[in-house]
Design a protein around this motif. Structure first.
Motif, PDB file in Angstrom:
ATOM      1  N   ARG A   2      45.649  28.602  35.629  1.00 45.48           N
ATOM      2  CA  ARG A   2      45.612  29.209  36.955  1.00 45.48           C
ATOM      3  C   ARG A   2      46.907  29.958  37.227  1.00 45.48           C
ATOM      4  NH1 ARG A   2      44.594  24.962  40.913  1.00 45.48           N
ATOM      5  NH2 ARG A   2      42.546  25.130  40.047  1.00 45.48           N
ATOM      6  N   THR A  48      36.197  28.404  39.866  1.00 46.02           N
ATOM      7  CA  THR A  48      35.472  27.501  40.755  1.00 46.02           C
ATOM      8  C   THR A  48      36.394  26.403  41.272  1.00 46.02           C
ATOM      9  OG1 THR A  48      33.392  27.937  39.618  1.00 46.02           O
ATOM     10  CG2 THR A  48      33.508  25.912  40.900  1.00 46.02           C
ATOM     11  N   ASN A  49      37.210  25.863  40.385  1.00 45.55           N
ATOM     12  CA  ASN A  49      38.167  24.835  40.808  1.00 45.55           C
ATOM     13  C   ASN A  49      39.217  25.422  41.747  1.00 45.55           C
ATOM     14  OD1 ASN A  49      36.934  22.787  39.349  1.00 45.55           O
ATOM     15  ND2 ASN A  49      38.084  23.284  37.505  1.00 45.55           N
ATOM     16  N   ILE A  51      38.847  27.963  43.785  1.00 45.92           N
ATOM     17  CA  ILE A  51      38.185  28.196  45.080  1.00 45.92           C
ATOM     18  C   ILE A  51      38.112  26.877  45.850  1.00 45.92           C
ATOM     19  CG2 ILE A  51      35.980  28.745  46.177  1.00 45.92           C
ATOM     20  CD1 ILE A  51      35.585  30.806  43.882  1.00 45.92           C
ATOM     21  N   ARG A  52      37.730  25.829  45.165  1.00 45.69           N
ATOM     22  CA  ARG A  52      37.632  24.510  45.782  1.00 45.69           C
ATOM     23  C   ARG A  52      38.987  24.068  46.346  1.00 45.69           C
ATOM     24  NH1 ARG A  52      35.661  21.598  41.532  1.00 45.69           N
ATOM     25  NH2 ARG A  52      33.648  22.498  41.955  1.00 45.69           N
ATOM     26  N   ASP A  53      40.082  24.488  45.679  1.00 42.43           N
ATOM     27  CA  ASP A  53      41.435  24.148  46.123  1.00 42.43           C
ATOM     28  C   ASP A  53      41.963  25.105  47.191  1.00 42.43           C
ATOM     29  OD1 ASP A  53      41.440  22.016  44.364  1.00 42.43           O
ATOM     30  OD2 ASP A  53      42.571  23.084  42.813  1.00 42.43           O
ATOM     31  N   GLY A  54      41.158  26.090  47.588  1.00 41.66           N
ATOM     32  CA  GLY A  54      41.534  26.987  48.672  1.00 41.66           C
ATOM     33  C   GLY A  54      42.223  28.279  48.274  1.00 41.66           C
ATOM     34  N   TYR A  55      42.238  28.624  46.996  1.00 40.04           N
ATOM     35  CA  TYR A  55      42.880  29.848  46.537  1.00 40.04           C
ATOM     36  C   TYR A  55      41.973  31.073  46.681  1.00 40.04           C
ATOM     37  CZ  TYR A  55      46.456  26.983  44.318  1.00 40.04           C
ATOM     38  OH  TYR A  55      47.468  26.104  44.087  1.00 40.04           O
TER      39      TYR A  55
END
Length: 82
Positions: A2, A48-49, A51-55
């Protein structure tokens, strides 16, 4: 895999050519994939991860005629041409 910037964004870039596609994130290049599609799927899973973390997420995939280092022109028409 990331890339984190001050704005809270994750950026994934596909680079390579057939048989050796990689996902570049945070200046680090990941493992090799046999096809651009397989590398894209790996980038989507990582995104996807994020997005889930708010990025905010950006995925860049070069086209056949792109000028990104390491890409090759397959001579096949793109979606708008074919």
């Amino acid at each position: 895999m990331r890339m984190q910037e001050a704005t809270g964004s994750a950026v994934y870039r596909l680079r390579g050519s057939e048989g050796e596609w990689r996902v570049d994130a945070d200046g680090e290049v990941g493992m090799a994939y046999a096809s651009k599609e397989a590398a894209f799927e790996a980038a989507v899973a990582a995104a996807t991860n994020a997005i889930r973390d708010g990025y905010d997420v950006t995925i860049t995939v070069p086209g056949a005629g792109a000028s990104m280092l390491g890409t090759e022109d397959t001579g096949r028409p793109g979606p708008a041409e074919g």
